[in-house]
Motif scaffolding. Structure first.
Motif, short mmCIF file in Angstrom:
data_model
loop_
_atom_site.label_atom_id
_atom_site.label_comp_id
_atom_site.label_asym_id
_atom_site.label_seq_id
_atom_site.Cartn_x
_atom_site.Cartn_y
_atom_site.Cartn_z
N PRO A 180 0.84 -1.21 0.00
CA PRO A 180 0.00 0.00 0.00
C PRO A 180 0.87 1.26 0.00
O PRO A 180 2.01 1.24 0.50
CB PRO A 180 -0.80 -0.13 1.30
CG PRO A 180 -0.78 -1.58 1.62
CD PRO A 180 0.53 -2.11 1.12
N GLU A 181 0.34 2.33 -0.55
CA GLU A 181 1.15 3.53 -0.76
C GLU A 181 1.72 4.09 0.54
O GLU A 181 2.83 4.62 0.54
CB GLU A 181 0.34 4.61 -1.48
CG GLU A 181 1.17 5.82 -1.85
CD GLU A 181 0.50 6.69 -2.90
OE1 GLU A 181 1.04 7.77 -3.18
OE2 GLU A 181 -0.55 6.29 -3.44
N HIS A 182 1.02 3.96 1.66
CA HIS A 182 1.55 4.54 2.90
C HIS A 182 2.79 3.80 3.40
O HIS A 182 3.51 4.31 4.27
CB HIS A 182 0.47 4.55 3.98
CG HIS A 182 0.14 3.21 4.56
ND1 HIS A 182 -0.71 2.31 3.94
CD2 HIS A 182 0.56 2.59 5.69
CE1 HIS A 182 -0.81 1.21 4.66
NE2 HIS A 182 -0.06 1.36 5.73
N LEU A 183 3.08 2.62 2.83
CA LEU A 183 4.27 1.88 3.23
C LEU A 183 5.44 2.08 2.26
O LEU A 183 6.58 1.74 2.59
CB LEU A 183 3.96 0.38 3.34
CG LEU A 183 2.93 -0.02 4.40
CD1 LEU A 183 2.71 -1.52 4.36
CD2 LEU A 183 3.38 0.42 5.79
N LEU A 184 5.16 2.60 1.08
CA LEU A 184 6.21 2.73 0.07
C LEU A 184 7.35 3.63 0.52
O LEU A 184 8.49 3.46 0.08
CB LEU A 184 5.62 3.26 -1.24
CG LEU A 184 4.68 2.30 -1.98
CD1 LEU A 184 4.09 2.99 -3.21
CD2 LEU A 184 5.41 1.04 -2.40
N ASN A 185 7.06 4.60 1.38
CA ASN A 185 8.11 5.51 1.86
C ASN A 185 8.93 4.93 3.00
O ASN A 185 9.91 5.55 3.43
CB ASN A 185 7.48 6.83 2.32
CG ASN A 185 6.94 7.65 1.17
OD1 ASN A 185 7.51 7.65 0.08
ND2 ASN A 185 5.82 8.32 1.38
N ARG A 186 8.57 3.77 3.49
CA ARG A 186 9.29 3.17 4.61
C ARG A 186 10.29 2.14 4.10
O ARG A 186 10.36 1.01 4.57
CB ARG A 186 8.30 2.57 5.60
CG ARG A 186 7.28 3.59 6.11
CD ARG A 186 6.57 3.10 7.32
NE ARG A 186 7.48 2.99 8.46
CZ ARG A 186 7.16 2.40 9.61
NH1 ARG A 186 5.97 1.86 9.77
NH2 ARG A 186 8.05 2.34 10.59
N PRO A 210 13.60 4.71 -2.67
CA PRO A 210 13.09 3.91 -3.79
C PRO A 210 12.05 4.62 -4.64
O PRO A 210 11.85 4.26 -5.81
CB PRO A 210 12.47 2.68 -3.10
CG PRO A 210 13.21 2.57 -1.80
CD PRO A 210 13.47 3.99 -1.39
N MET A 211 11.38 5.65 -4.07
CA MET A 211 10.33 6.33 -4.81
C MET A 211 10.85 7.51 -5.63
O MET A 211 10.07 8.17 -6.32
CB MET A 211 9.24 6.80 -3.86
CG MET A 211 8.49 5.65 -3.20
SD MET A 211 7.61 4.62 -4.39
CE MET A 211 6.24 5.72 -4.80
N ILE A 212 12.15 7.80 -5.56
CA ILE A 212 12.69 8.87 -6.39
C ILE A 212 12.68 8.40 -7.84
O ILE A 212 12.92 7.23 -8.14
CB ILE A 212 14.11 9.25 -5.94
CG1 ILE A 212 14.54 10.60 -6.54
CG2 ILE A 212 15.13 8.18 -6.31
CD1 ILE A 212 15.86 11.13 -5.99
N LEU A 213 12.36 9.30 -8.76
CA LEU A 213 12.41 8.95 -10.17
C LEU A 213 13.85 8.75 -10.59
O LEU A 213 14.71 9.61 -10.35
CB LEU A 213 11.76 10.06 -11.02
CG LEU A 213 10.24 10.11 -10.99
CD1 LEU A 213 9.74 11.37 -11.68
CD2 LEU A 213 9.64 8.88 -11.65
N HIS A 214 14.12 7.59 -11.21
CA HIS A 214 15.49 7.30 -11.63
C HIS A 214 15.48 6.52 -12.94
O HIS A 214 14.47 5.90 -13.31
CB HIS A 214 16.26 6.54 -10.54
CG HIS A 214 15.62 5.27 -10.09
ND1 HIS A 214 14.49 5.23 -9.28
CD2 HIS A 214 15.95 3.97 -10.30
CE1 HIS A 214 14.17 3.99 -9.01
NE2 HIS A 214 15.03 3.19 -9.63
N ALA A 215 16.61 6.57 -13.65
CA ALA A 215 16.73 5.95 -14.95
C ALA A 215 18.22 5.77 -15.25
O ALA A 215 19.08 6.25 -14.50
CB ALA A 215 16.06 6.81 -16.03
#
Length: 233
Positions: free
Chosen positions: A136-142, A201-206
């Protein structure tokens, strides 16, 4: 927690020395004559003893603990090797999935490689035979990711590039990613062998394809600091 990491979504861990561990990884890869194929070797801690030893080292775990607010646990380890012979393009994206298994008889010490649907968790996918799921989205930042550079990395051999502060935007749709990239100035994360990039992990990267005949090996380790549903391990 590091203020720069919170603000920008990435930071260099300049105070960690992994030279001995990286040397050991290079030796194991050389002696195994391991052939890299595709985008990377997933579940690297299960395939290389030196990677498993590094992930389990007290030094690395202590540094990782600085960037989260609870007990950490590894949820993904990938060994990348980009070269002219094994070359690929990585488009702009966020890392949203973790590798999981199904608990067997609710015994937390035993897990099997099966999918188990949990409300709010998904979509599911299979990568290298391992089930992956989006929390769930609230866990993606952890979560926090370490990218440990085994070789030097620059624009010519496809180093990582990131969009600062984009980890603050939440889970983005493909259209939102395109709009964000169009209005941003990426930062190229050039690195020397032995350096460690700490990345949200949620930073945009390429990354672009390599243009020179040089290896660009990177060990990508991702930790979580949240509890999994009791059905998953």
């Amino acid at each position: 927690m590091d203020d720069s990491y919170q603000e920008y979504g990435f930071v260099w861990a300049d105070d960690i020395d992994l030279s001995a561990e990286i040397s050991a990884i290079k030796d194991e890869l050389r002696h195994l004559s391991f052939r890299f194929q595709g985008g990377g070797v997933r579940n690297a801690e299960k395939k290389f003893t030196t990677v498993r030893a590094l992930i389990g080292s007290r030094q690395l775990q202590q540094v990782a603990q600085r960037y989260v607010d609870d007990k950490i646990d590894v949820v993904r380890a990938i060994l990348f090797n980009k070269s002219q012979d094994n070359n690929w393009l990585v488009t702009w994206h966020q890392d949203k999935t973790i590798a999981v298994a199904k608990r067997w008889h609710q015994d937390k010490t035993i897990a099997v490689a099966k999918r188990h649907d949990v409300a709010g968790w998904g979509p599911w996918s299979i990568k290298d035979g391992c089930h992956h799921v989006q929390p769930p989205e609230h866990l993606l930042n952890r979560r926090v990711t370490f990218r440990i550079h085994i070789d030097d990395a620059d624009k010519d051999n496809g180093c990582l590039k990131v969009i600062p502060r984009s980890h603050r935007y939440g889970a983005l749709s493909p259209e939102a990613i395109q709009q964000c990239v169009a209005n941003a100035s990426p930062v190229y994360c050039t690195a020397i062998s032995g350096s460690t990039l700490v990345m949200h992990p949620m930073i945009l990267h390429a990354s672009s394809k390599a243009k020179v005949a040089l290896q660009r090996r990177v060990l990508h380790i991702e930790w979580r600091c949240f509890d999994l549903p009791h059905e998953l391990a």
